[in-house]
Design an enzyme around this catalytic site. Sequence first.
Site, mmCIF file in Angstrom:
data_model
loop_
_atom_site.group_PDB
_atom_site.id
_atom_site.type_symbol
_atom_site.label_atom_id
_atom_site.label_comp_id
_atom_site.label_asym_id
_atom_site.label_seq_id
_atom_site.Cartn_x
_atom_site.Cartn_y
_atom_site.Cartn_z
ATOM 1 N N CYS C 373 0.792 -1.246 0.023
ATOM 2 C CA CYS C 373 -0.024 0.126 0.076
ATOM 3 C C CYS C 373 0.987 1.044 -0.076
ATOM 4 C CB CYS C 373 -1.083 -0.063 1.235
ATOM 5 S SG CYS C 373 -0.397 0.971 2.679
ATOM 6 N N GLU C 742 -2.176 -2.296 -5.317
ATOM 7 C CA GLU C 742 -2.382 -2.165 -4.019
ATOM 8 C C GLU C 742 -3.926 -2.123 -3.620
ATOM 9 O OE1 GLU C 742 2.012 -0.822 -3.099
ATOM 10 O OE2 GLU C 742 0.319 0.815 -3.341
#
Lengths: 289, 163, 788
Positions: C373, C742
């Site tokens: 992320c 992500e």
Amino acid sequence: MIPANFNYHKATSVKEAIALSSELGEEAKYMSGGHSLLPMMKLRFATPEHIIDISKIEGLSYIKEDGDMLKIGALTTQTEMEHNTLLKESYPIMGDAIWLTADPSVRNVGTIGGNIAHGDAANDQPALMLAMRANIVAEGADGTKTIPIDEFFHGFYMTALEPSDILTEIQIPKAKKGSGGAYHKVERKVGDYATAGVAVHVELDDSGVCQQVGIGLTNVSAVPMRLERGEELLRGQEITDELIEQVGQIASEDCEPESDLRGSEAYKRSVVNTITKRMLNKALERARQ
Amino acid sequence: MAKHEVTMTINGQSVTAEVDSRLLLVHFIRENLDMTGTHIGCDTSNCGACTILLDGKSVKACTYLTVRADGAEITTIEGLAPEGTNHPLQQAFHDQHGLHCGFCTPGMIMRSVDLLKNNPNPTEEEIRWGISGNLCRCTGYNNIVKSVQQAAKEMAKEKEATV
Amino acid sequence: MFKCKTSAEVGGMGHSVKRKEDARFLHGKGNYVDDTKLPGQLHMVMVRSPYAYAKIKSINKEKALAIDGVLAVITGEDLAQYNLHWMPTLLSDTQMVLPTDTVMHQSQEVCAVIATDRYVAVDGAEAVEVDYEPMQAIVDPFKALDDDAPLLRPDKEGQEDNQIYHWERGDRAKTDEVIANADVVVKERIYLPRIHVASIETCGCNASYDKDTQKLTVYLTTQAPHAIRTVVALVAGHVGLSEEKIRIISPDIGGGFGGKVPVYPAYVVAIAATFLIGKPVKWIEDRSENLVNGFARDYHMDCELAATKDGKIQAFKVSTLADHGYTDSSANPSKYPTGMFSICTGSYDYEHAFAELDAVYTNKAPGGVAYRCSFRVTEAVHAIERMVDKLAAEIDKDPALLRFENFIKKEQFPYESPLGWSYDSGDYKATLEKAMEMIGYDDYKKEQAEKRAQGKLMGIGICTFTEVVGAGPSKDFDILGIAMFDSAEIRVHPTGKALARFGTKSQGQGHETTYAQILAEELGIPYTDIEIDEGDTDTAPYGLGTYASRSTPTAGAAAAIAARKLRDKGKKIAAHLLEVSEEDIEWEVGKYFVKGAPEKSKTIQDVAFAAYTNIPPGLEPGFEATHYYDPPNLTFPNGAYICVVEVEEETGAIDVKRFVAIDDCGNIINPMIVEGQVHGGLTQGIAPAMYEGIEYDDEGNVLNGTLMDYLVPTAVESPHWETGHTITPSPHHPLGAKGVAESPTVGAPPAIANAIIDAVAPLGIKHLDIPITPAKVWEAIQAQKAKA
């Protein structure tokens, strides 16, 4: 992760293995599939000086009915058991357990004898053996002995086997009309050791009365455990929902789990209760077929 | 510590070597034989990156002593298909995007060979359980399942053609 | 939807062409770090601390050195002679390479054993005798700031307590005021536990220093080879390693996910060892070393969401305590100590927000990696998406309806968020509608009502997230001062085939295919004729690497613009070849033609050949271009995920019945690869939602440091994912693309958590922290029963 050094000895017969073990003493360990022992050696929790490889001994891999016994050679792999027609047709409890044990590649190597001889209450087979009232056949320096399963497990990783004893065969009373068994464990993910597991074997007579029953528990005690109080309640009875309910309750009371990563003691007791009931029902269903 | 002489067949070639008792089969394959397609991912026989075929069965080579493989017939990813060709599983993993980083792929494919040998027409659930000893962190498994399904179909066709 | 401009043979954007990199992996010929074997190869194994916090009284090397094949044992004292025992972190903190007096977390590197053989090195490590004096570790971050807590970092000048920093963004006073006056305020402390990326390949390096050429070559599991080269030059410049003599090679990488961005101490030790010994030194982490060191998440977030009584969101406030372990080694852009956490206001249109964070030291491993992320977006999205569901439950409104009523509208883009981001594009309503339609939301709502009437537990969970990826504009984003641009260099050969190099590094994302497709799109050269090369700092152009979904937003854009530079040059050549003026030349994919006379044309291959053989007078020969792309903004991919679960009340068992993920990542380069990335990210989403979390005991020992107990999902736990797309191109990206890989890791955990909590809501349960295991659900149910 690398094991510490050790000496390797390959035994080609049970006799040779026992002779080697007697000669090398307590620092020698037998290895069959190696999937319990080798990981411990890689983590250096176990550092045996000698490994006696018994996996190449011929004649210890078989599954057959002989007289009133089902006999399984100790070196039979879990995969061989999984694909065995006799076990599939007459002993479905074995399939229940094997499907949930480790993973297929481990089962290709892991043996039933090793699973039991390791003396680990987290392994699945001990509960089945308790439920089915197996006899463990071992050979040692003093000859062959047959150990009833109730006398086999002594403590944490401790069994009735002397250091030089080799578990050679498992004998289980043959499946008969009116008998049935079932196994299930709750696991955190597939292939995990049990959070809690329950094996049930029942034998009903023609009128549906329970003649014999065995209940073994996985990983909720230091030593593989038989649910004696539950069995007593059912033996000689027609098994009703009320009785099953009571046995589930007994299982949750009598098991001895500890809180750990798999869950709290209370959760495990509750899981044992649920699975005991479900496996009783499943075993009964199979027995009535 | 005494060395042990072992002889085994790896990808069709006979190999003889002197090895230590404790040498793990995965290290023998990778370090002694320089076949690095078999990987090490976890050391505890959970991830399956080291899966090979030993006498036709999938085995985790990180939890197997080299000395015990004496006399065995071993196939690694390098020997699954003749140079420049694809086994149906290799082709299927390519076609179905069954690999990302490629690290789990050799083990996943070797495991799938054994899976399809025992169960030539598996359901999705049987495939998922059948590869449950092999971890993949990249693909989310959807496309691995599809790869095994494609290979199963192709292999069935091949079998039919040879009958 | 996106319409392909190229034929399938050319394979430009939008084609699901098969991956070019597959063959070597399928045949066991991938080349990972542990596969490298150099002449005179030595092996290194680390001795690690069994204690979380202890003084080192002595280290006795004798028994280890007595083992045949052990060449050296390197300690912190040894490194201190060269001033190499400490290194800077990316966020201005300091980290031990090897300790001289104190160990600060369990499994910290204590010393290194170098041997001729891997097995002997392990024996050597076992034989090193370290005498420790254990101390009481700080494990609970909430206790780190107690008055009587021991000062963990007395080595840091001016450090008086265990707080690392305080950070805040937004208007506290106004946000507090709105919350104080709101009709409805929901509050929750949400914990995102420590987790690990657990790529199947662990970390490692093979470092080789040649004393004659003074060249250091390091094969390294790194997602950012150039950045590492610069860091090594900065850290070790004083001992004579200068940047032109350092070559970092990132070969095939067995999964990165952010875990291969940091500089781990053992890398530095291996480099020091080869520098001193002059032979190559290889270090490969084992799985326990991998799992116990480094981490992601570990945010304790106190959230408050305020709304009108009918559910119009008015303000969001979040106060976070972040456990960074003993040093802040977060891999974040320098000016963003909390990464992009301020994206926490989510996909909703409201004015007031305030976010603050206190980071503390504890006796745990450092890390703070941006695990799949873009720097703390997972934490931010979990906070807002849980709170929105909590609000929906509080006012008894359908969570989908609540979202529709609060979404930023399509026409509001670019949208200035309350905490300062400029969202580039999106159509949140369309995306959620598509997800609801695909899963059959209304039918599940009916089924749920029926099941609830029967006393059964069924839950539907939604997450409509906004990500922020592709760092980033150099005015804001840098790592150690180096701007976060990225680069592409294209060489078209005389025969019309090409080689392109990039500053990024694939770890399974398929760059060798997708970059070739971008160039195919822009130049019309078939993607199969274009070789892609990354990861070698001696050959690749400088770039900041692959993480935070930045490769397509930055290097992908660089590829497109470099290709356009080539096209401009090609136009001059084409004009020369066609004997017209440049203004009369037009381009369509793959060829130049004369305006109004399309039969008079030259292919890109003709033009490339001419660039070497028939050069227009005054034009520089050759057909190459390079571009360093500094993005004007980040990209804001988004999505709507819906999960349906059933929970068994008796056991707490959770069955994920369906999971639909609709992603909007703008224009798509290769749909097959994007779908694959989404699948993988979703499994990495269910992992922390239901299975993974690093557990510590009170002494700071990690309890689940192997894959036996750190529960990476198998194919059985991983559901059959269902995916789809909406497409809202990024207005500022040359290809209209956004990052994607992500999104699923960010979006899945709250969707799953919301579904499970929705399932058990009839029992009075209002929140559960992830990982939500059957055991945890069961305990929560018992707690409710005890209350009743």
